[in-house]
Design a protein around this motif. Sequence first.
Motif, short mmCIF file in Angstrom:
data_model
loop_
_atom_site.label_atom_id
_atom_site.label_comp_id
_atom_site.label_asym_id
_atom_site.label_seq_id
_atom_site.Cartn_x
_atom_site.Cartn_y
_atom_site.Cartn_z
N GLU A 1 -28.79 24.46 90.25
CA GLU A 1 -29.46 24.52 88.96
C GLU A 1 -29.16 23.24 88.19
OE1 GLU A 1 -29.06 27.95 86.46
OE2 GLU A 1 -28.61 29.25 88.17
N HIS A 2 -29.98 22.99 87.17
CA HIS A 2 -29.73 21.83 86.32
C HIS A 2 -28.48 22.05 85.48
CE1 HIS A 2 -33.22 19.45 87.27
NE2 HIS A 2 -33.99 20.51 87.16
N HIS A 3 -27.77 20.97 85.25
CA HIS A 3 -26.57 20.98 84.41
C HIS A 3 -26.97 21.15 82.94
CE1 HIS A 3 -22.69 19.52 82.82
NE2 HIS A 3 -23.42 18.85 81.95
N GLN A 4 -26.20 21.96 82.21
CA GLN A 4 -26.47 22.15 80.78
C GLN A 4 -25.16 22.21 80.01
OE1 GLN A 4 -29.22 25.32 79.75
NE2 GLN A 4 -28.37 25.52 77.71
N GLU A 5 -25.20 21.70 78.78
CA GLU A 5 -24.06 21.78 77.86
C GLU A 5 -24.53 22.34 76.52
OE1 GLU A 5 -21.78 18.26 77.44
OE2 GLU A 5 -21.82 17.76 79.58
N ARG A 6 -23.65 23.08 75.87
CA ARG A 6 -23.95 23.59 74.53
C ARG A 6 -22.64 23.97 73.85
NH1 ARG A 6 -26.08 29.80 74.88
NH2 ARG A 6 -26.20 29.42 72.65
N SER B 1 -6.91 37.87 56.23
CA SER B 1 -7.96 36.89 56.52
C SER B 1 -7.57 36.10 57.76
CB SER B 1 -8.18 35.93 55.34
OG SER B 1 -7.02 35.15 55.12
N PHE B 2 -8.57 35.47 58.37
CA PHE B 2 -8.27 34.61 59.52
C PHE B 2 -9.38 33.56 59.66
CE2 PHE B 2 -10.92 37.97 61.30
CZ PHE B 2 -11.80 37.27 62.11
N ASP B 3 -8.99 32.43 60.20
CA ASP B 3 -9.92 31.36 60.52
C ASP B 3 -9.56 30.80 61.89
OD1 ASP B 3 -11.53 31.07 58.04
OD2 ASP B 3 -9.57 30.60 57.16
N VAL B 4 -10.56 30.18 62.52
CA VAL B 4 -10.33 29.50 63.80
C VAL B 4 -10.74 28.04 63.63
CG1 VAL B 4 -10.86 29.42 66.25
CG2 VAL B 4 -10.79 31.62 65.08
N ILE B 5 -9.86 27.13 64.06
CA ILE B 5 -10.13 25.70 63.93
C ILE B 5 -9.96 25.05 65.31
CG2 ILE B 5 -9.46 23.57 62.78
CD1 ILE B 5 -8.18 25.36 60.60
N PRO B 6 -11.03 24.49 65.87
CA PRO B 6 -12.42 24.47 65.39
C PRO B 6 -13.12 25.80 65.61
CG PRO B 6 -12.28 23.41 67.52
CD PRO B 6 -10.88 23.73 67.14
N GLU B 7 -14.22 26.01 64.95
CA GLU B 7 -14.94 27.28 65.06
C GLU B 7 -15.79 27.36 66.32
OE1 GLU B 7 -17.21 27.60 61.49
OE2 GLU B 7 -15.50 28.24 60.27
N THR B 8 -16.14 26.21 66.89
CA THR B 8 -16.96 26.20 68.10
C THR B 8 -16.34 25.27 69.14
OG1 THR B 8 -18.36 24.38 67.30
CG2 THR B 8 -19.07 26.63 66.79
N LEU B 9 -16.68 25.51 70.42
CA LEU B 9 -16.24 24.67 71.52
C LEU B 9 -17.43 24.37 72.43
CD1 LEU B 9 -12.84 26.31 72.57
CD2 LEU B 9 -13.16 24.19 71.28
N ALA B 10 -17.36 23.24 73.12
CA ALA B 10 -18.44 22.83 74.02
C ALA B 10 -18.18 23.38 75.42
CB ALA B 10 -18.54 21.32 74.07
N ILE B 11 -19.22 23.95 76.03
CA ILE B 11 -19.13 24.45 77.40
C ILE B 11 -20.19 23.77 78.25
CG2 ILE B 11 -18.15 26.69 76.75
CD1 ILE B 11 -20.96 27.90 77.06
#
Length: 220
Positions: A130-135, A153-163
């Motif tokens: 399959e074709h390679h994809q990142e997001r 309360s809670f936070d996550v730093i960073p809120e997103t990660l690249a896969i």
Amino acid sequence: MKWGKWIFGLVTQNPGWKLLSLAIAVIVWGTVATEPELSTFATVGVAYRNLPEDLEISSDPVSAVKLELRGPSGELRGLGSDGAQPEVILDMSDVRSGERTFPIGDRNVKLVRGVHLVRAIPSEVRLHFEHHQERTVKVVPQFTERAGYELASFDVIPETLAIAGPASRVGRLETVLTDPVSVPARPGSFDYPVNAFVEDPYVRFSGVTRVTGRITVRKK
């Protein structure tokens, strides 16, 4: 005439050493020629070569195959030593998105001189590309609370990660999880470095894999 004399001199020079070399060569040839030919099975690794950067293997990869080999007993005994380890090498330079079958035969099996391939088990490898994809996807933290205390309360730093990975598998993922964080049995604010993980084994992080969970704890 001069050439004839030079060749004659080359042939007749040091006749004793030449005869000794000839005798040794005959002995070695006779030893190899009379050595019994045997068969054996060897489990060898599969190497993938020249996979295009824009493609990913999205099916279960084959990491090893069993080869039935035939050759002189001395060569078979030496398999696996001094760089004589057999290997299956699959060239993927011309693959495209979709399914592709690779027969395993003399063209892609690396063997030492004198050893021959009888058959491979399996005799072919079938892979899906399959074709390679990142997001980027959202990071969802996990917590283990203590009796008498809760998260204010809670936070996550960073809120997103690249896969990254095969397009169909990357497209199905919306979030990744963190390892569970144990909530302290005392009130206050705390920072916890923690690893994130992807549940799909064919998808990987393309960068940072560690986040910080920032939590505030209070009594119930």
